[in-house]
Design an enzyme around this catalytic site. Sequence first.
Site, PDB file in Angstrom:
ATOM      1  N   GLY A  57       1.276  -1.401  -0.344  1.00 13.71           N
ATOM      2  CA  GLY A  57       0.298   0.245   0.244  1.00 13.71           C
ATOM      3  C   GLY A  57       1.230   0.975   0.165  1.00 13.71           C
ATOM      4  N   CYS A  84       5.539  -5.847   1.808  1.00  9.55           N
ATOM      5  CA  CYS A  84       5.753  -4.589   1.713  1.00  9.55           C
ATOM      6  C   CYS A  84       4.974  -3.645   2.929  1.00  9.55           C
ATOM      7  CB  CYS A  84       5.301  -4.475   0.891  1.00  9.55           C
ATOM      8  SG  CYS A  84       6.479  -2.147   0.410  1.00  9.55           S
ATOM      9  N   TYR A  85       3.999  -3.104   2.501  1.00  6.70           N
ATOM     10  CA  TYR A  85       3.299  -2.535   3.574  1.00  6.70           C
ATOM     11  C   TYR A  85       2.405  -3.256   4.481  1.00  6.70           C
ATOM     12  CZ  TYR A  85       0.086   0.598   5.646  1.00  6.70           C
ATOM     13  OH  TYR A  85      -1.031   0.759   6.769  1.00  6.70           O
ATOM     14  N   HIS A 171       8.141  -7.208  -3.826  1.00  9.36           N
ATOM     15  CA  HIS A 171       6.878  -7.360  -4.196  1.00  9.36           C
ATOM     16  C   HIS A 171       6.982  -8.932  -5.046  1.00  9.36           C
ATOM     17  CE1 HIS A 171       4.361  -3.962  -3.468  1.00  9.36           C
ATOM     18  NE2 HIS A 171       5.522  -3.633  -3.392  1.00  9.36           N
ATOM     19  N   GLU A 173       4.306  -9.803  -6.299  1.00  6.29           N
ATOM     20  CA  GLU A 173       3.252 -10.658  -7.076  1.00  6.29           C
ATOM     21  C   GLU A 173       4.094  -9.895  -9.192  1.00  6.29           C
ATOM     22  OE1 GLU A 173       3.815  -8.918  -4.783  1.00  6.29           O
ATOM     23  OE2 GLU A 173       2.461  -6.799  -4.972  1.00  6.29           O
ATOM     24  N   ASP A 229     -17.636 -10.988 -22.851  1.00  7.18           N
ATOM     25  CA  ASP A 229     -18.286 -11.115 -21.131  1.00  7.18           C
ATOM     26  C   ASP A 229     -19.832 -11.977 -21.491  1.00  7.18           C
ATOM     27  OD1 ASP A 229     -16.483 -10.189 -20.791  1.00  7.18           O
ATOM     28  OD2 ASP A 229     -16.401  -8.547 -20.130  1.00  7.18           O
ATOM     29  N   LYS A 371     -10.711 -11.324 -16.414  1.00  5.44           N
ATOM     30  CA  LYS A 371     -10.745 -11.473 -17.452  1.00  5.44           C
ATOM     31  C   LYS A 371     -10.536 -12.877 -18.355  1.00  5.44           C
ATOM     32  CE  LYS A 371     -12.875  -8.870 -21.526  1.00  5.44           C
ATOM     33  NZ  LYS A 371     -14.100  -8.291 -20.980  1.00  5.44           N
TER      34      LYS A 371
END
Length: 515
Positions: A57, A84-85, A171, A173, A229, A371
């Site tokens: 964050g 992290c945060y 991070h 990710e 979609d 998606k």
Amino acid sequence: MQRHNRPIIVLDFGAQYSKLIARRVREANVFSLILPFNVALSELQKHEPAGIIFSGGPASVHVEGAPKPDPGVYKLGVPILGICYGTQLFADMLGGKVERAAKREYGIAHLNHTDGTSFLDGLDSRTQVWMSHGDTITKLPPGFDTIGTTENCTYAAIADATRKFYGVQFHPEVVHTPQGSKLLSNFVHVICGCASDWNMGSYVESAIAAVREQVGNGRVVCGLSGGVDSSVAAALIHRAIGDRLACIFVNNGLLRKGEADLVQKVFRDNFHVDLHYVDAEERFLKALAGVKDPEEKRKIIGKLFIEVFEEEAIRLENVEFLAQGTLYPDVIESVSATGGPSVTIKSHHNVGGLPEHMNLKLVEPLRELFKDEVRALGKELGLPDEIVWRHPFPGPGLGVRCVGAVNKERLDTLRDADAIFIDEITKAGLYGEIWQALVCLLPVRSVGVQGDERTYEEVCSLRAVTSEDAMTADWYRFPPEVLQRIANRICNEVKHINRVLYDITSKPPGTIEWE
Ligand code: XMP
């Protein structure tokens, strides 16, 4: 109803990466959900999390009002991974110390570890990681050990193996942490004990069961647009309830070349869906005659769509439900960076604003999916690649790409140019690399020469962008020979175009569409 095994919950502390973390977990075949950091403990417990990830964050743990979770989260007996945060936050809350770093650490670093914990298992003993933090941990909370360091960060990875609390100040990710997926996989599989049970093959069955449970013996109406979609939603509901699903496809005259035929072929001929095709081209073109203002065009198209859809829908008897292709990113509550209680929920309406008096209940079978998962589901349901991998197409269709006046002749010109553009991109094998490709017909004429003759025809602009979520976009770097081929073909084959431009504006400041 038990739809999946216990999920991993990502607590969102306002990180731009929360969605990415949730997706990475799902890529490890474990179901994940994002909840705001200040979610009530009781709500969190309702989900029976197998593990909790605190996202990063932008805040510092020291600022007033820094986002913090209910401290009860540490007592749930559930493994926690801080990022992290998130790590600094639990270090601070559990009795460690966090201070402003002498130097903000940003960019690539290397994690060194000799630790034998299962959390870092399989990672190289020196592995690249992505750092981005201004604060740093200067004292570990009781119970924690350092399990990895970088050159500038003593506590790059920390652990309290007893409580199963793990934290990294980098991070995992992002792609710049190449072994980050392995680390997340260790956390969810080894530490939290999750099985790899989240995949589209097994999801299909539970999604079908959920639709059946919600709809009972009722009937559902679905507005098909030809986009991925609504197509996947329709295919799924059809698999669940067969001919109690009716689909309405409105040809508003603003569709791409061959689109109406494709939708009819796939849904009526292949899937045998009860498809109601409404040819409303004339009505739309009449309503749009002489209108040049983009906002006015959008309003006219949107309003008329609802009118036409409703006219058709009320002819269907006993319909109780309306299907919508709402996706997970549209339902995630987004957290403000300052951690205020304000949460904004984006609402999404594919057939936005259908009259309330129709009194239809919503069926949104894609609400949990990202998606790329919707695409995987579409493949699983047997939809063709042409639909599953389709670029986004706006509701107002070619109406907002026919810059200036909208009429049949200009739309046909635009359709022909668009078809050539997409055809050449596909032939060059580039369709999947591009987020969205489109042609705009400009209200400008220019002089050209063809054979020995002077021409005075219209100009079109090609647009192809890369993007993650359409909020920002960059123009696609085509090999010049592909652009050359496209321009040649458009000028030679499309009757009223004699000049082709390539739009190299990013978003911002431009938008993806022109209007
Ligand atoms: P812009 O042009 O705002 O577009 O950069 C971002 C993305 O949204 C699509 N778009 C729309 N989609 N109804 C839609 O369903 C609309 O009115 C609309 N306007 C833009 C656009 O194609 C791009 O993918």
